[in-house]
Design a protein around this motif. Structure first.
Motif, PDB file in Angstrom:
ATOM      1  N   ILE A  43       0.819  -1.214   0.000  1.00 51.28           N
ATOM      2  CA  ILE A  43       0.000   0.000   0.000  1.00 51.28           C
ATOM      3  C   ILE A  43       0.857   1.270   0.000  1.00 51.28           C
ATOM      4  CG2 ILE A  43      -1.884  -1.187   1.175  1.00 51.28           C
ATOM      5  CD1 ILE A  43      -1.233   0.680   3.639  1.00 51.28           C
ATOM      6  N   HIS A  45       3.748   3.817  -1.648  1.00 48.13           N
ATOM      7  CA  HIS A  45       4.212   4.254  -2.967  1.00 48.13           C
ATOM      8  C   HIS A  45       5.236   5.364  -2.767  1.00 48.13           C
ATOM      9  CE1 HIS A  45       0.717   2.140  -4.710  1.00 48.13           C
ATOM     10  NE2 HIS A  45       0.102   2.578  -3.623  1.00 48.13           N
ATOM     11  N   GLN A  63      -1.560   4.278   0.597  1.00 48.36           N
ATOM     12  CA  GLN A  63      -2.927   4.280   0.081  1.00 48.36           C
ATOM     13  C   GLN A  63      -3.799   3.517   1.058  1.00 48.36           C
ATOM     14  OE1 GLN A  63      -3.536   2.529  -3.779  1.00 48.36           O
ATOM     15  NE2 GLN A  63      -5.695   3.057  -3.791  1.00 48.36           N
ATOM     16  N   ASN A  66      -9.577   5.007  -0.242  1.00 45.94           N
ATOM     17  CA  ASN A  66      -9.548   6.064  -1.261  1.00 45.94           C
ATOM     18  C   ASN A  66      -8.770   7.297  -0.780  1.00 45.94           C
ATOM     19  OD1 ASN A  66     -11.465   6.834   0.671  1.00 45.94           O
ATOM     20  ND2 ASN A  66     -12.590   8.062  -0.813  1.00 45.94           N
ATOM     21  N   GLY A  68      -4.939   9.062   0.429  1.00 39.10           N
ATOM     22  CA  GLY A  68      -3.490   8.985   0.410  1.00 39.10           C
ATOM     23  C   GLY A  68      -2.943   9.692   1.631  1.00 39.10           C
ATOM     24  N   MET A  96      -1.413   9.552  -6.901  1.00 39.23           N
ATOM     25  CA  MET A  96      -2.672   9.254  -6.201  1.00 39.23           C
ATOM     26  C   MET A  96      -3.851   9.315  -7.165  1.00 39.23           C
ATOM     27  SD  MET A  96      -2.295  11.271  -2.619  1.00 39.23           S
ATOM     28  CE  MET A  96      -0.735  11.308  -1.763  1.00 39.23           C
ATOM     29  N   LEU A  99      -4.317   6.321  -9.101  1.00 44.47           N
ATOM     30  CA  LEU A  99      -4.839   5.213  -8.302  1.00 44.47           C
ATOM     31  C   LEU A  99      -6.285   5.460  -7.845  1.00 44.47           C
ATOM     32  CD1 LEU A  99      -1.641   4.624  -6.154  1.00 44.47           C
ATOM     33  CD2 LEU A  99      -2.547   3.083  -7.913  1.00 44.47           C
ATOM     34  N   ILE A 101      -7.441   7.833  -6.000  1.00 43.42           N
ATOM     35  CA  ILE A 101      -7.513   8.319  -4.632  1.00 43.42           C
ATOM     36  C   ILE A 101      -8.221   9.672  -4.659  1.00 43.42           C
ATOM     37  CG2 ILE A 101      -6.087   9.189  -2.734  1.00 43.42           C
ATOM     38  CD1 ILE A 101      -4.104   6.920  -3.375  1.00 43.42           C
ATOM     39  N   ALA A 104      -6.003  13.535   0.133  1.00 41.94           N
ATOM     40  CA  ALA A 104      -4.704  13.236   0.730  1.00 41.94           C
ATOM     41  C   ALA A 104      -4.552  14.002   2.031  1.00 41.94           C
ATOM     42  CB  ALA A 104      -3.579  13.609  -0.229  1.00 41.94           C
TER      43      ALA A 104
END
Length: 147
Positions: A43, A45, A63, A66, A68, A96, A99, A101, A104
């Motif tokens: 999870i 990155h 992650q 949903n 970051g 993000m 992905l 997401i 954040a």
């Protein structure tokens, strides 16, 4: 600045990153072993920014569904005040987005005024504080951004 490019962080980067981490954060630096653990977590990155194949900045996020959670942002001292941190945060936010997401979050020391200004310029909003979050007694300000 010549030949700047982002790459995914790899195990072969960790020795250089651990040295840079100590120079930047001193007693609060993450250990070599912690970076190894972070890279092995699916999870997490991480990106590095290289200039002529030398790492000058790195950062990463976790992650969580949903969301970051930006874990670490670091820019080598001689490359500060050149927009490198901004480029790194934007690269992480782009990752993000890829992905799917939606938002954040991050924590930043209440005393790191340059980082706070940068995050607010990008669009992060202060949402709270974590008292004594850092080992040196500094409080962490909690920031969020929604895409």
């Amino acid at each position: 600045m010549t030949n700047l490019h982002f790459e995914k962080m790899t195990a072969s980067d960790i020795t250089e990153i651990a040295k840079l981490e100590c120079l930047i954060f001193g007693d609060l630096a993450w250990s070599y072993e912690l970076f190894v653990s972070e890279l092995s977590d699916p999870i997490k990155h991480y990106l590095v920014l290289k200039e002529d194949n030398i790492i000058i900045a790195y950062g990463g996020f976790a992650q969580i569904l949903n969301e970051g959670h930006i874990m670490n942002i670091a820019v080598e001292h001689n490359h500060r005040k050149q927009g490198i941190g901004h480029k790194l945060v934007m690269a992480l936010l782009n990752e993000m987005d890829e992905l799917c997401i939606d938002c954040a979050t991050l924590e930043v020391s209440e005393n790191n005024l340059a980082a706070i200004r940068m995050y607010e310029k990008i669009g992060f909003l202060k949402a709270g504080m974590r008292p004594n979050y850092y080992g040196n007694g500094d409080h962490a300000l909690i920031y969020w951004i929604f895409f």
